[in-house]
Design an enzyme around this catalytic site. Structure first.
Site, PDB file in Angstrom:
ATOM      1  N   GLU A   1      24.300   1.736  45.585  1.00 33.77           N
ATOM      2  CA  GLU A   1      25.749   1.517  45.450  1.00 33.77           C
ATOM      3  C   GLU A   1      26.430   2.855  45.739  1.00 33.77           C
ATOM      4  O   GLU A   1      25.972   3.895  45.276  1.00 33.77           O
ATOM      5  CB  GLU A   1      26.049   1.073  44.007  1.00 33.77           C
ATOM      6  CG  GLU A   1      27.521   0.857  43.705  1.00 33.77           C
ATOM      7  CD  GLU A   1      27.755   0.408  42.254  1.00 33.77           C
ATOM      8  OE1 GLU A   1      26.887   0.639  41.386  1.00 33.77           O
ATOM      9  OE2 GLU A   1      28.815  -0.167  41.997  1.00 33.77           O
TER      10      GLU A   1
ATOM     11  N   HIS B   1      19.621  -0.897  40.710  1.00 33.31           N
ATOM     12  CA  HIS B   1      20.225  -0.079  41.767  1.00 33.31           C
ATOM     13  C   HIS B   1      20.543   1.306  41.232  1.00 33.31           C
ATOM     14  O   HIS B   1      20.520   1.538  40.025  1.00 33.31           O
ATOM     15  CB  HIS B   1      21.487  -0.731  42.343  1.00 33.31           C
ATOM     16  CG  HIS B   1      22.645  -0.875  41.405  1.00 33.31           C
ATOM     17  ND1 HIS B   1      22.873  -2.008  40.664  1.00 33.31           N
ATOM     18  CD2 HIS B   1      23.667  -0.034  41.089  1.00 33.31           C
ATOM     19  CE1 HIS B   1      23.972  -1.858  39.944  1.00 33.31           C
ATOM     20  NE2 HIS B   1      24.479  -0.663  40.179  1.00 33.31           N
TER      21      HIS B   1
HETATM   22 CO    CO Z   1      26.417  -0.028  39.527  1.00 34.90          CO
END
Ligand code: CO
Length: 134
Positions: free
Chosen positions: A130, A79
């Site tokens: 995120e 991510h």
């Molecule tokens: Co992270």
């Protein structure tokens, strides 16, 4: 709305081997490994002049990165994390625009002690994103 790139997270099968690669071969500044049992991962941060790379190794049963490593046994980018000034405002804005927040939709305290949320990769060009309160 999004600000700085806070980190790029790379899932790895062997965090000590990955840390040695970054430290010795790539010449990076590498932190110690920190087990995070609440998050099902062990983390190491690599400090770069303009951002961080976070190495993630599964910890315990049911680690959130276990399936990713089954599909990507050599590891891979898991991510990316962008900073936002106000995570609740970001959450409201993005859900109004139709993006899906993973889990119960509420920000959680992340691995760095700050509120975070994760957005569905299918809503963001196949990338797990995120958001972290700056
Ligand atoms: Co992270």
């Amino acid at each position: 709305m999004i600000g700085k790139l806070n980190h790029i997270a790379i899932a790895v099968p062997d965090i000590n081997a990955a840390a040695a690669l970054y430290r010795e071969t790539l010449g990076a500044q590498v932190s110690d490994a920190v087990p995070q049992p609440d998050h099902g991962v062990t983390t190491i941060f690599i400090e770069l002049p303009n951002t961080k790379v976070e190495l993630l190794e599964p910890l315990g049963e049911g680690s959130p990165i276990a399936k990713f490593l089954e599909r990507n046994p050599d590891g891979g980018i898991h991510h990316i994390c962008y900073e936002v000034d106000d995570i609740d405002a970001a959450s409201d804005r993005l859900t109004q625009k139709g993006l899906r927040i993973l889990g119960d939709g509420e920000p959680k305290i992340g691995a760095h002690g700050k509120p975070v949320l994760f957005l569905h990769p299918k809503d963001l060009n196949g990338t797990l994103v995120e958001l972290e309160q700056a």
